[in-house]
Write an enzyme that holds these catalytic residues in place. Structure first.
Site, PDB file in Angstrom:
ATOM      1  N   ASP A  10       0.875  -1.172   0.000  1.00  0.00           N
ATOM      2  CA  ASP A  10       0.000   0.000   0.000  1.00  0.00           C
ATOM      3  C   ASP A  10       0.912   1.222   0.000  1.00  0.00           C
ATOM      4  OD1 ASP A  10      -2.314   1.646   0.257  1.00  0.00           O
ATOM      5  OD2 ASP A  10      -2.024   1.763   2.423  1.00  0.00           O
ATOM      6  N   SER A  11       0.300   2.392  -0.237  1.00  0.00           N
ATOM      7  CA  SER A  11       1.063   3.631  -0.152  1.00  0.00           C
ATOM      8  C   SER A  11       1.514   3.910   1.283  1.00  0.00           C
ATOM      9  CB  SER A  11       0.194   4.788  -0.636  1.00  0.00           C
ATOM     10  OG  SER A  11      -1.019   4.794   0.089  1.00  0.00           O
ATOM     11  N   CYS A  73      -4.404  -1.371  -1.892  1.00  0.00           N
ATOM     12  CA  CYS A  73      -4.487   0.077  -2.096  1.00  0.00           C
ATOM     13  C   CYS A  73      -5.525   0.332  -3.175  1.00  0.00           C
ATOM     14  CB  CYS A  73      -3.130   0.620  -2.532  1.00  0.00           C
ATOM     15  SG  CYS A  73      -3.143   2.375  -2.935  1.00  0.00           S
ATOM     16  N   GLU A 152      -3.012   8.984   8.446  1.00  0.00           N
ATOM     17  CA  GLU A 152      -1.566   8.744   8.589  1.00  0.00           C
ATOM     18  C   GLU A 152      -0.963   9.621   9.696  1.00  0.00           C
ATOM     19  OE1 GLU A 152       0.839   6.781   6.609  1.00  0.00           O
ATOM     20  OE2 GLU A 152      -0.780   5.662   5.664  1.00  0.00           O
ATOM     21  N   CYS A 186     -10.979   2.600  -0.096  1.00  0.00           N
ATOM     22  CA  CYS A 186      -9.591   2.893   0.279  1.00  0.00           C
ATOM     23  C   CYS A 186      -9.294   2.104   1.545  1.00  0.00           C
ATOM     24  CB  CYS A 186      -9.445   4.391   0.528  1.00  0.00           C
ATOM     25  SG  CYS A 186      -7.863   4.843   1.284  1.00  0.00           S
ATOM     26  N   HIS A 188      -7.391   2.638   3.946  1.00  0.00           N
ATOM     27  CA  HIS A 188      -7.238   3.384   5.198  1.00  0.00           C
ATOM     28  C   HIS A 188      -8.579   3.557   5.922  1.00  0.00           C
ATOM     29  CE1 HIS A 188      -3.309   4.534   3.640  1.00  0.00           C
ATOM     30  NE2 HIS A 188      -3.045   5.185   4.757  1.00  0.00           N
TER      31      HIS A 188
END
Ligand code: DGL
Length: 271
Positions: A10-11, A73, A152, A186, A188
């Site tokens: 993932d990013s 992702c 994040e 997503c 996240h």
């Protein structure tokens, strides 16, 4: 049987929601995770940049000889999946189709919301998958570009005014449209389930991209008779492209287990 590891990337940290589910479902599997924390977020970047980064992420994981790669992702899955699949020579799974299949199976009024990064929404990949898989569904899409940077930075809990303000900005239109299912496009976003639920209401079903990708991974490995030996205990190794301490600080929240001693920093530009 195939003892090679499962690669997941993932990013940033969001893909750990897929690792959490993989570890629960397939405890015998070895997992190599890469989170590109030095370049997160991907979701506000151009497709060319996302593809360049994703190719490097794939190349790093390929150095471990994985039997399958899970692109955990939404942004990479919706912009680059077919290119990465064509280049890989091993199975590569994205999150878009698994999420859409699950949302299509849950909705009763056929009104489905989709929230994802700006690059995911503008790619049209989710809408295209809904047209193929659930043509009768009315899909309401909303890009949420501030969600990933806020998560994040650790702003994801109910009661945190920054993330609540972002949710109050992005979600009321979907609520007003009457969606009964909200696809979290997503990886996240599962951390935001409580905050999202505060705006959408408890009766709106949420679809978790990481969990759906993990289920898809298991199905593909089973179909190829490529699961690890059920007798062994699998491990998970974590790699990040920026400070390991920063990754570790939040990783356990995504994973629900402590990874403090395990993350290692690598230079992704070498790949
Ligand atoms: N978890 C990634 C996704 O699913 C976040 C993308 C980003 O870095 O913006 O889209």
């Amino acid at each position: 049987m195939d003892r090679r590891p499962i690669g997941v990337f993932d990013s940033g940290l969001g893909g750990l929601t897929a690792v959490r589910q993989l570890r629960a479902q397939l405890p015998s599997e070895n997992i190599i995770y890469f989170g590109d924390t030095s370049r997160v977020p991907y979701g506000n970047r151009s497709r060319d940049t996302i593809l360049k980064y994703a190719r490097q992420d794939m190349a790093f994981l390929r150095s471990f000889d994985p039997k399958i790669v899970v692109i955990a992702c939404g942004t990479v899955s919706s912009n680059c999946l077919s290119v990465l699949q064509a280049e890989a020579g091993i199975p590569v799974i994205g999150v878009v189709e698994p999420v859409v299949r699950r949302a299509a199976s849950l909705t009763k009024n056929r009104k489905v919301g989709l929230i994802a990064t700006r690059a995911s929404v503008s790619s049209g990949a989710y809408e295209g998958a809904f047209r193929r898989i659930a043509p009768a569904a009315e899909v309401y899409s909303q890009a949420c570009p501030l969600f990933v940077p806020l998560v994040e930075e650790g702003h994801f809990r109910a009661g945190d005014r920054l993330i609540e303000l972002a949710a109050e900005e992005y979600l009321p239109a979907l609520k007003a449209a009457g969606v009964d299912t909200l696809a979290l496009g997503c990886t996240h976003y599962p951390l935001l389930a409580e905050v999202i639920g505060q705006v959408m209401g408890a009766d709106v079903a949420l679809v978790d991209a990481g969990a759906e990708a993990a289920k898809e991974c298991q199905a593909v490995l089973e179909a190829r008779d490529a699961l690890a030996d059920a007798g062994q205990e699998g491990f998970a190794d974590y790699y990040t492209s920026d400070r390991a301490a920063d990754f570790q600080r939040l990783a356990s929240l995504f994973l629900g287990e402590d990874v403090m001693s395990q993350a290692r920093q690598i230079d992704i530009t070498q790949y």
